[in-house]
Write a protein that holds these residues in place. Structure first.
Motif: not given
Length: 429
Positions: A69-73, A113-115, A120-125, A159-161
Motif C-alpha cells: 500500500a506504500s507504493y502510492a506515496s 515508480f508512479p503510474i 504507484g507501482a514497484s518491481i524487484g527481487m 500496485f497501489a492506490a
C-alpha cells in the motif's frame, strides 16, 4: 554526478542484481537445515536499521516492500531504485565447540515508480528464505557430513492506490529456487555414500496491504498498516537420490514427490503503527507485529532421505524431530533527522531499532528464538536526493528450553537508494 554517470551506474547495478543470486541467509548456520531455511522479512537496508519494521511506513523517498500500500506515496516525477548488500560475522557455540565464519552478498533489488496521480507501482527481487550449512560428526563405524545450500527468491510486481489518506496495495510474486540437503557418510571400512534431497520450487504468491494515515496536527500524523498473505500450496517437485561417490554410476532416485498438496506456506498477518513528526526536524517511530500460522501447514517428509549408517528404522532420520510452530515477531524502530533542510550533517538520518522473534522451527521440542539490536545512518549524496544507508545489527539465535546451538551475529548492511526526477522534462528557454 551527471546524467550519463547516473545512467551507467544504474545499468551496472541492475546487471549486478540480475547476475547475482539473492539469499536471506548469507552465512552458514545448521538451523537453516530444517524446513525452508531461514526466513526473510522483505526489509530494505533502511528498514533493517530500524528493527525491520515497515507495515505502517510510507514515503516518497524510500521503497517499502513490506506493505504494498506504500507504493502510492511516490510523487508523479520520482523514480526510486534501491539495492542492498550485507556482510555477516558469526560466532557459534555447541557445548564446548566454538566456530567462527564470515559471509555476505547481494540482499535485494527494488524499483518504484508512479503510474498516475494517486497510483504507484514497484518491481524487484528479494529473498523469501535461505539455506546454508556445513558440519560433520563421528558416528558408529564411520563419519557423517551434512551440507546444504540454496533458498527461495521472490520476484514481485506490486500496485497501489491512495485516496484521502487510505492506501490499498497488492504484490503478486513469482517464487523460485532450489534447496539442496546432502548427507555424506564415510564408513570406517572405506568408500563414501551420498544421500541428496532436492526441492525445486516454481510458485506464485500474493500479498495485500492496507494503510490509513490520520493527521493529528499540522506537523504530526499517525499511520496504521496491515498486510495479509493467504495459506497456499507450493508448486514444484522434490526428490531424493543416493549414490556411492567413488563410483561413476548415475545416482539412483529413491523418492519423489510433487510439492502441490504436500508442502504449504501459511496464513501470514502483519500490523503496525507509525508516528511521524516533521517540522524543522523529522522524527519517525514504528511498532510492528507479525504472526504466521506455520503450525497449520503441511510439510511432507520425503521417504528415502536418510543416513545409511544409522540403525534407526525411521527412513527420514535426518529430519526426525523437526516440527513447525506459529511464528511471532515484534519489532520497534525509529529515525531522527536533526534538520530536514539544514546543512549536510544536519540532514543525516540516525536510526535505531530492536526485535524479538519466536521462529517457525521446532527441533526436538525446542523452539528457535532470536532477538537483536540495530542502528544505522542515512547519508545524502552532496548534489541530489540519493541516499547511502549504512547499518549495523547484532543478533542472537538459540533454542529453548534446551540450548542446542548458540549463535551471535554481527551484520553490516549497505543500501544505495537512488532518488531521481527521471520523469521531469526541462523547458527550453
Amino acid at each position: 554526478m551527471n546524467k550519463t554517470s547516473k545512467s551507467i551506474l544504474f545499468a551496472l547495478a541492475a546487471l549486478l542484481a540480475l547476475a547475482t543470486p539473492l539469499s536471506a541467509q548469507n552465512i552458514s548456520t545448521p538451523y537453516s537445515m530444517y524446513g525452508y531455511g531461514i526466513l526473510g522479512d522483505r526489509a530494505t537496508s533502511m528498514q533493517r536499521q530500524m528493527g525491520s519494521v515497515g507495515y505502517a511506513m510510507h514515503s516518497g523517498r524510500q521503497i517499502n516492500v513490506m506493505n504494498p500500500a506504500s507504493y502510492a506515496s511516490i510523487d508523479s516525477l520520482t523514480f526510486l531504485f534501491d539495492i542492498g548488500a550485507d556482510l555477516t560475522f558469526l560466532w557459534s557455540k555447541e557445548g564446548k565447540t566454538k566456530e567462527n565464519s564470515i559471509g555476505g552478498g547481494l540482499d535485494y533489488v527494488t524499483l518504484q515508480f508512479p503510474i498516475a496521480k494517486h497510483f504507484g507501482a514497484s518491481i524487484g527481487m528479494l529473498p523469501y528464505s535461505g539455506v546454508g550449512y556445513a558440519f560433520g560428526n563421528d558416528i558408529a563405524h564411520g563419519a557423517r557430513e551434512n551440507q546444504g545450500s540454496g533458498g527461495i527468491n521472490m520476484a514481485y510486481l506490486g500496485f497501489a492506490a491512495n485516496y484521502f489518506g487510505l492506501g490499498l496495495g497488492l504484490n503478486v510474486s513469482y517464487n523460485f529456487g532450489t534447496i539442496i540437503n546432502d548427507v555424506y557418510v564415510t564408513p570406517s571400512t572405506g568408500g563414501q555414500f551420498l544421500s541428496e534431497h532436492v526441492m525445486e520450487i516454481r510458485d506464485w504468491d500474493v500479498n495485500v496491504g492496507l494503510q490509513y494515515t490520520l493527521p493529528v496536527s499540522k506537523f504530526d500524523a499517525v499511520t496504521l498498516g496491515a498486510t495479509y498473505s493467504p495459506k497456499k500450496s507450493l508448486h514444484g517437485k522434490s526428490w531424493v537420490t543416493t549414490q556411492e561417490v567413488q563410483m561413476e554410476a548415475r545416482p539412483d532416485t529413491v523418492g519423489y514427490l510433487n510439492l502441490s498438496g504436500n508442502y504449504f506456506t501459511p496464513n501470514s498477518f502483519g500490523v503496525g503503527v507509525n508516528y511521524l513528526h516533521e517540522k524543522v526536524s523529522r522524527l519517525m517511530v514504528e511498532f510492528d507485529f507479525t504472526y504466521q500460522l506455520w503450525s497449520q501447514v503441511k510439510y511432507s517428509e520425503i521417504k528415502g532421505f536418510r543416513d545409511p549408517m544409522s540403525p534407526s528404522t525411521n527412513p527420514d532420520v535426518v529430519f526426525a524431530g523437526m516440527d513447525f510452530s506459529n511464528r511471532m515477531r515484534l519489532g520497534l524502530g525509529g529515525e531522527f533527522v536533526p534538520k530536514v533542510r539544514g546543512s549536510y550533517m544536519e540532514r543525516v538520518a540516525y536510526r535505531l531499532g530492536g526485535y524479538f522473534c519466536n521462529d517457525y522451527l521446532n527441533i526436538l521440542g525446542n523452539r528457535v528464538r532470536e532477538y537483536g539490536l540495530t542502528c544505522g545512518f542515512g547519508f545524502h549524496t552532496p548534489q541530489d536526493k540519493t541516499v547511502i544507508n549504512v547499518g549495523f545489527e547484532w543478533k542472537h539465535r538459540t533454542t529453548t528450553p534446551s540450548v542446542l546451538i548458540s549463535e551471535n551475529y554481527f551484520n553490516i548492511t549497505l543500501g544505495l537508494n537512488f532518488n531521481e526526477l527521471w520523469f521531469w522534462q526541462r523547458k527550453i528557454r
